[in-house]
Design a protein around this motif. Structure first.
Motif: not given
Length: 556
Positions: A63-71, A378-387, A389-393, A405-408
């Motif tokens: 939403l904010t244009g910083d190349a990071r997924p917002d929630l 509801s479950i969403a999928v996004a690479d929150v920590d930019l590594d 690997r898709p994480d779980l929301l 929940s971060r993808n390890t």
């Protein structure tokens, strides 16, 4: 209780999917040999607690244009949360100018939320659905600002939309244009809301008189048009789209009741498949699409889960070239008076339509005993920590929080030379190990029926916002005398996690040459190169090769 009203049934409304896949994969990608998907079992990093209300749905988008997924979360209120901080450490969240007082007085709560570009300004907006109808929230900030304001116009208020039940929303290119459309389902049917211009919409019903709880979009019939899959007490079925933007309901493919559905490529080919959670049977049913005109499916063995499975999401979590699943469900221990928990289980895909549990369950929330159904909505999928690997929301209706929940997962690099985040399956040269890239995914059927109207059909998507360019040529014959016909180049701008159908057409003046070769059954092949470029200019690319045949008379 949500907004002073108990939900009609204790199971989720829908799984919001923000990222389809990460990395580059084609229909021929070979799965890696590894430990499978792994996640932090207790959501902590980037999780947000203390929201002033209860959550029912979650979605992700930049939403904010910083190349990071917002929630973005919806429930008894609406929240947009910006994720900031060092990706290597737990992040910091800030509100994005959405507050409780923006809940309209006639909307008791929101059932579902989606992030999509709905105003013609190339900025992601927010759409919500609930008993009060469908509402658009316009992202009014220039560039990277953090302002969302509610639109004055509701996209849809069905005249007979009252009644008790669940609502769900999905956004995508339904009419094959370049503007995002919306599909919503509820207790009395389903509607398509077409974006006819920059911020203008037209609504039409596609199914009525049935209790629906979830919706998913995809080309299940293989004709290049977006179809609609719906689910509810009556089961899951697909409505195929015709050229006049009408929808034909096909027979039930998964018997009801069905709480949630997702579409994905579960058996490694380019035809779209379907997975559905069945709370009454404690299972996840998988149906493999044939890609024919009437959208028929083959049945494979169901994945068994704990009690009351609900929301689903799909992605290639361990980057091995095969799609995986995650499902929210209820866990009841030996003592149901004090051992009731909401969990999520990750199911690793085998690449043939079957799945098996991978790693320990994720503990989403402690339930309220006695509890008959899970409250993971509801479950969403996004690479929150930019590594990469898709994480779980997660959104749980018993909590005032967004849970991440971060993808390890251990990711194997090309050639299998040890683990490395962001790398792909061994021996697959399409994966980049030197740079992150937009996370391009491109796929297509290896054997296609070619027509002048639709040309060659494929699908492409990116994990991050990207520009996709598809170019290619048709080759007729072999050797030095082979004739090469260039396809029309296609360019598309994609939001994070968006996957779109692409039709690469044959130039009309060159069609007779191709048509004659197809009629003579000469060898006709096509090679297409798909390139995805993110906002920093980093590229991912993949090459797809097809064998082409003519479509029988009367088929387009």
């Amino acid at each position: 209780m949500l907004g002073g009203r108990a939900p009609a049934r204790p199971r989720p409304t829908r799984a919001a999917i923000a990222v389809v896949a990460l990395g580059v994969a084609t229909w021929a990608a070979a799965p890696a040999v590894g430990a499978g998907p792994e996640f932090t079992t207790v959501p902590a990093d980037y999780s947000i607690t203390g929201l002033s209300g209860q959550t029912r749905a979650i979605a992700a988008g930049d939403l904010t244009g910083d190349a990071r997924p917002d929630l973005t979360l919806a429930g008894t209120s609406l929240w947009a949360l910006r994720v900031t901080g060092d990706p290597a450490s737990p992040g910091v969240t800030l509100p994005v100018a959405l507050t409780d007082d923006q809940l309209p007085p006639d909307d008791p709560y929101y059932d579902d939320v989606a992030v999509a570009e709905l105003s013609g300004d190339a900025r992601p907006d927010v759409a919500t659905v609930g008993p009060g109808g469908v509402r658009r929230w316009v992202n009014s900030g220039p560039g990277g600002s953090e302002t969302l304001v509610p639109s004055d116009t509701r996209l849809l208020i069905p005249a007979a939309a009252g009644g008790d039940g669940e609502w769900a929303i999905a956004a995508g290119l339904i009419d094959t244009g370049e503007r995002t459309d919306i599909a919503v389902v509820g207790p009395l049917g389903g509607w398509v809301i077409r974006q006819t211009g920059a911020g203008s919409f037209s609504a039409q019903a596609f199914l009525s008189g049935t209790d629906l709880e979830d919706v998913a979009l995809g080309d299940f019939s293989g004709d290049g048009r977006t179809d609609i899959a719906v689910a509810g007490d009556g089961g899951a079925r697909v409505l195929t789209q015709s050229g006049t933007f009408s929808f034909t309901a096909r027979p039930v493919v998964v018997p009801g009741p069905v709480a949630s559905i997702v579409a994905g490529h579960f058996d490694g080919d380019a035809t779209l498949d379907l997975a559905a959670s069945r709370p009454g049977a404690d299972e996840i049913a998988v149906r493999l699409g044939r890609g024919d005109a009437v959208a028929t499916f083959d049945t494979v063995a169901a994945a068994q889960l704990a009690e009351n499975p609900g929301p689903l999401a799909t992605a290639d979590f361990d980057r091995n070239g095969t799609a995986d699943l995650v499902a929210g469900h209820l866990h009841v221990g030996p003592n149901p008076d004090n051992d009731v928990r909401d969990q999520a289980t990750v199911l690793a895909g085998a690449g043939n339509g079957t799945f098996a549990a991978s790693g320990p369950p994720i503990e989403v929330a402690a339930g309220a005993a006695p509890q008959t159904g899970n409250t993971v909505r509801s479950i969403a999928v996004a690479d929150v920590d930019l590594d990469t690997r898709p994480d779980l929301l997660f959104a749980d209706s018993e909590l005032s929080a967004a849970l991440v929940s971060r993808n390890t997962s251990t990711i194997l690099p090309p050639g299998g030379n040890g683990p490395g985040p962001g790398n792909g399956p061994p021996g697959n040269p399409s994966f980049s190990t030197a740079r992150r890239g937009p996370g391009l995914l491109a796929s297509a059927a290896p054997l296609q029926r070619l027509t002048l109207r639709f040309g060659i059909r494929l699908r492409a998507g990116c994990a991050l916002a990207c520009r996709v360019v598809a170019s290619g040529k048709i080759k007729i014959g072999s050797g030095r005398r082979a004739t090469r016909v260039p396809l029309k180049r296609v360019k598309r701008l994609l939001r994070p996690g968006q996957t779109i159908p692409i039709a690469m057409k044959v130039p009309r003046r060159r069609w007779p040459t191709v048509a004659r070769a197809l009629a003579r059954r000469s060898p006709v092949t096509a090679t297409v190169v798909v390139v995805g470029t993110d906002r920093q200019g980093v590229k991912d690319a993949t090459t797809l090769v097809f064998e082409l045949r003519s479509r029988p008379v009367g088929r387009g």
